[in-house]
Design a protein around this motif. Structure first.
Motif, short mmCIF file in Angstrom:
data_model
loop_
_atom_site.label_atom_id
_atom_site.label_comp_id
_atom_site.label_asym_id
_atom_site.label_seq_id
_atom_site.Cartn_x
_atom_site.Cartn_y
_atom_site.Cartn_z
N TRP A 6 54.78 59.41 46.04
CA TRP A 6 54.82 60.26 44.84
C TRP A 6 55.97 59.91 43.92
N ILE A 7 57.06 59.41 44.47
CA ILE A 7 58.17 58.99 43.62
C ILE A 7 57.79 57.73 42.84
N SER A 8 57.01 56.87 43.49
CA SER A 8 56.63 55.62 42.83
C SER A 8 55.77 55.88 41.59
N PHE A 9 55.04 57.00 41.61
CA PHE A 9 54.13 57.27 40.49
C PHE A 9 54.86 57.47 39.16
N PRO A 10 55.81 58.44 39.05
CA PRO A 10 56.51 58.55 37.76
C PRO A 10 57.36 57.32 37.44
N LEU A 11 57.91 56.67 38.46
CA LEU A 11 58.73 55.49 38.19
C LEU A 11 57.89 54.36 37.61
N LEU A 12 56.72 54.15 38.20
CA LEU A 12 55.83 53.11 37.66
C LEU A 12 55.41 53.47 36.24
N ALA A 13 55.09 54.76 36.05
CA ALA A 13 54.68 55.21 34.71
C ALA A 13 55.79 54.94 33.70
N SER A 67 58.10 52.20 29.15
CA SER A 67 59.23 51.54 28.49
C SER A 67 58.89 50.07 28.23
N GLY A 68 58.11 49.48 29.14
CA GLY A 68 57.66 48.10 28.94
C GLY A 68 56.83 47.97 27.68
N LEU A 69 56.00 48.97 27.41
CA LEU A 69 55.18 48.93 26.19
C LEU A 69 56.06 49.03 24.94
N GLY A 95 54.19 44.86 43.10
CA GLY A 95 55.56 45.36 42.99
C GLY A 95 56.56 44.21 43.09
N ALA A 96 56.35 43.36 44.10
CA ALA A 96 57.22 42.20 44.26
C ALA A 96 57.12 41.30 43.04
N GLY A 97 55.89 41.10 42.56
CA GLY A 97 55.67 40.24 41.39
C GLY A 97 56.35 40.79 40.16
N SER A 98 56.35 42.12 40.01
CA SER A 98 56.98 42.69 38.83
C SER A 98 58.49 42.46 38.87
N ILE A 99 59.07 42.54 40.07
CA ILE A 99 60.52 42.32 40.20
C ILE A 99 60.85 40.85 39.96
N ILE A 100 60.05 39.96 40.55
CA ILE A 100 60.34 38.53 40.43
C ILE A 100 60.17 38.05 38.99
N VAL A 132 51.15 41.38 35.31
CA VAL A 132 51.43 42.22 36.49
C VAL A 132 51.26 43.68 36.09
N MET A 133 51.74 44.02 34.88
CA MET A 133 51.60 45.40 34.40
C MET A 133 50.13 45.77 34.24
N ILE A 134 49.34 44.88 33.64
CA ILE A 134 47.91 45.16 33.46
C ILE A 134 47.24 45.38 34.82
N LEU A 135 47.58 44.54 35.80
CA LEU A 135 46.99 44.70 37.13
C LEU A 135 47.41 46.02 37.78
N PHE A 136 48.66 46.42 37.55
CA PHE A 136 49.13 47.73 38.03
C PHE A 136 48.26 48.85 37.44
N VAL A 137 47.99 48.73 36.15
CA VAL A 137 47.19 49.75 35.48
C VAL A 137 45.77 49.78 36.06
N LEU A 138 45.19 48.58 36.29
CA LEU A 138 43.85 48.52 36.87
C LEU A 138 43.84 49.14 38.27
N PHE A 139 44.87 48.82 39.05
CA PHE A 139 44.97 49.43 40.38
C PHE A 139 45.00 50.94 40.26
N PHE A 140 45.82 51.41 39.33
CA PHE A 140 45.98 52.85 39.15
C PHE A 140 44.63 53.52 38.81
N VAL A 141 43.89 52.90 37.89
CA VAL A 141 42.61 53.48 37.47
C VAL A 141 41.64 53.56 38.65
N VAL A 142 41.50 52.45 39.36
CA VAL A 142 40.58 52.43 40.51
C VAL A 142 41.05 53.41 41.58
#
Lengths: 233, 299
Positions: A18-25, A30-32, A147-152, A183-193
């Motif tokens: 649940w913490i990862s959800f607002p942080l990812l958001a 901010s990335g946008l 997650g790893a990809g976003s950091i790298i 990586v961000m787009i894939l995160f969003v797709l994961f989130f939607v599914v």
């Protein structure tokens, strides 16, 4: 009718989830704000752009334009918490042994295809599974890799001098930025599914990510089968 | 009838309990099952009646939802508090923290990649601090914080060791461009003219930059644009006082007669048309940092 309570998610996993959800958001938001300042990506086929990231209406509705400084301050603030949360989660998986429920196993990709066919109502029967089915295994492992990809990729564009070797491996500064975007787009797709699947799975499943427990029906038919199987051994 | 059903349930419950026990002893194995392959554990409780299960779950739910709801509300108000303009200093502190982390790992031997000269291009972006009222002929670089305040003409600067590099200039907006630069390394310039030291002692070039002032401030002649640099970054071998770009004398829009270029920081820090340079121990004002950007803005 009997029921059983299945302990599905430990306290640590629930909090980390649940913490990862607002942080990812926040990282995406901010990335946008940052991306807007040089919004150059799109889907191109033979030089013709099918879709541009992002259309003007998208920026206007969300109020994104001219907030680069704000985006940077948020991104480089919450990045620590986002990364820390992810690292703790991975360590937790390793030390608790819960990686067993999440990592794909031999045959996972084949069975994940069957799970997808089942979800699309083409197949009736679900392949055998543990806590998660094989599509889930692939998705949950995939999102850790994201997650790893976003950091790298993020580090490669954040510190292209100090980490020039990393930037070089990723194909240079411009490519690293492009990869960070995808990586961000894939995160969003994961989130939607993920959200769609949770909605389809229903309340009992959703509740288990909050309480930790899911109520499992041990109905008569299943019990009979189990009794028979039990008799065989 | 109802008694029968009750009895059935009892029997059923007993059977399920037996099976659960057998399962725990690994007597029932589904070799096709992914859980089996990795030896995944499942956490099933003992069988319960509907009533029991409902009671336990509603107790657990109430507790978990209350805690979760409280955490969500706290998170929401915490974020709103953090985003108040008065609290922007918290973000600035994080910038400062990131700066310290970055400086800890900063090695002047870490070099940004250099590119073939043919890839060099040009892009004009930003003319702040480049007022109309300017004459390149009468221009002198003012330097304070040296042993004596000094002035330099362009020819004097050109007489210093010449360095050429083809590096990628990165704009904080997210784009980048490869440019070819010629000028004098800032470190060569500093080594030549003995800036004042932190402790006022005798300069020791072997001990640069530890012995130097902490910061350098660069300002345009009209004082419309000003940047602050940490000594570590400005003494990096890929930081130049440049007077040529892509093999030609610097054009006015690119910062003639003299500008700062560096592979260590974003373009917002690479001041065009430098009017004065000051070596200082006071963290210098910075045009874009005042607009909410990261003061350090380093790579």
């Amino acid at each position: 009718m009997t029921k059983q309570l299945e302990k599905k998610h430990s306290l640590a996993v629930r909090w980390l989830h649940w913490i990862s959800f607002p942080l990812l958001a926040l990282m995406i938001w901010s990335g946008l704000l940052i991306y807007w300042a040089n919004a150059i990506y799109g889907f191109k086929i033979f030089g013709y752009e099918l879709f541009h990231f992002f259309p003007t209406w998208f920026y206007d509705i969300l109020g994104i334009p001219l907030r680069l400084a704000e985006g940077i301050s948020l991104h480089f603030f919450f990045m620590w918490f986002f990364a820390l949360n992810g690292v703790i989660y991975v360590l937790y998986l390793i030390f608790s042994g819960e990686w067993r429920a999440i990592l794909p196993v031999p045959g996972s990709f084949k069975r994940a295809a069957l799970v997808s066919l089942h979800d699309l109502h083409i197949l009736k029967k679900l392949p055998p599974q543990g806590k998660y089915n094989d599509a889930q295994r692939i998705a949950y492992t995939g999102v850790i890799l994201l997650g790893a990809g976003s950091i790298i990729t993020g580090l490669a564009i954040y510190k292209p001098l100090q980490l020039s070797w990393l930037t070089w491996i990723l194909g240079g500064y411009e490519w690293a930025r492009w990869e960070h975007f995808w990586v961000m787009i894939l995160f969003v797709l994961f989130f939607v599914v993920h959200v769609i699947q949770v909605l389809l799975a229903g309340w009992n499943n959703f509740r288990s990510m909050i309480t930790g427990f899911e109520v499992v029906k041990t109905d008569a038919v299943a019990t009979e089968t189990m009794v028979e199987e039990g008799a065989k051994v | 009838m109802s008694e029968d059903k009750g009895l059935d349930n009892e029997v059923l419950l007993e059977k399920v309990r037996e099976i659960e026990a057998a399962k725990r002893d690994d007597k029932i194995i589904d070799k096709e099952n992914t859980a089996y392959i990795l030896g995944e554990k499942s956490g099933l409780s003992a069988p319960l009646t509907d009533g029991e299960a409902g009671k336990i779950m509603s107790r657990r739910s109430r507790r978990s939802f209350l805690i979760g709801g409280a955490a969500a509300v706290a998170g929401y108000f915490g974020y709103r508090w953090l985003r108040q303009p008065d609290n922007f200093y918290i973000f600035e502190r994080m910038f400062r923290f990131n700066e310290n982390v970055s400086q800890t790992f900063f090695e002047s031997s870490d070099l940004a990649p250099e590119f073939p000269r043919e890839l060099a291009g040009a892009r004009v972006n930003g003319l702040i601090g480049m007022g109309e009222d300017f004459s390149a002929d009468s221009w002198r670089l003012q330097v304070t914080g040296l042993s004596n305040p000094q002035q330099f003409s362009l020819d004097e600067i050109k007489s210093l060791p010449r360095t050429e590099m083809t590096t990628e200039l990165k704009c904080i907006e997210g784009w980048s461009i490869i440019c070819n630069w010629t000028g004098v390394r800032f470190s060569d310039f500093a080594a030549q003219f003995f800036p004042v030291l932190r402790d006022g002692g005798t300069p020791n070039l072997q001990r640069l930059p530890e012995n130097l002032t902490q910061y350098v401030s660069l300002v345009t002649p009209d004082q419309g644009y000003y940047v602050g640099w940490d000594m570590q970054s400005i003494l990096h071998p890929q930081t130049l006082l440049a007077y040529e770009m892509n093999g030609e004398p610097l054009k006015p829009e690119h910062g003639a007669p003299l500008r700062l270029v560096s592979a260590t920081k974003y373009g917002i820090k690479q001041l065009k048309r430098i009017g004065s340079i000051e070596f200082t121990n006071v963290r210098p004002a910075d045009y874009w940092a005042e607009q909410g950007y990261d003061w350090y803005s380093g790579h």
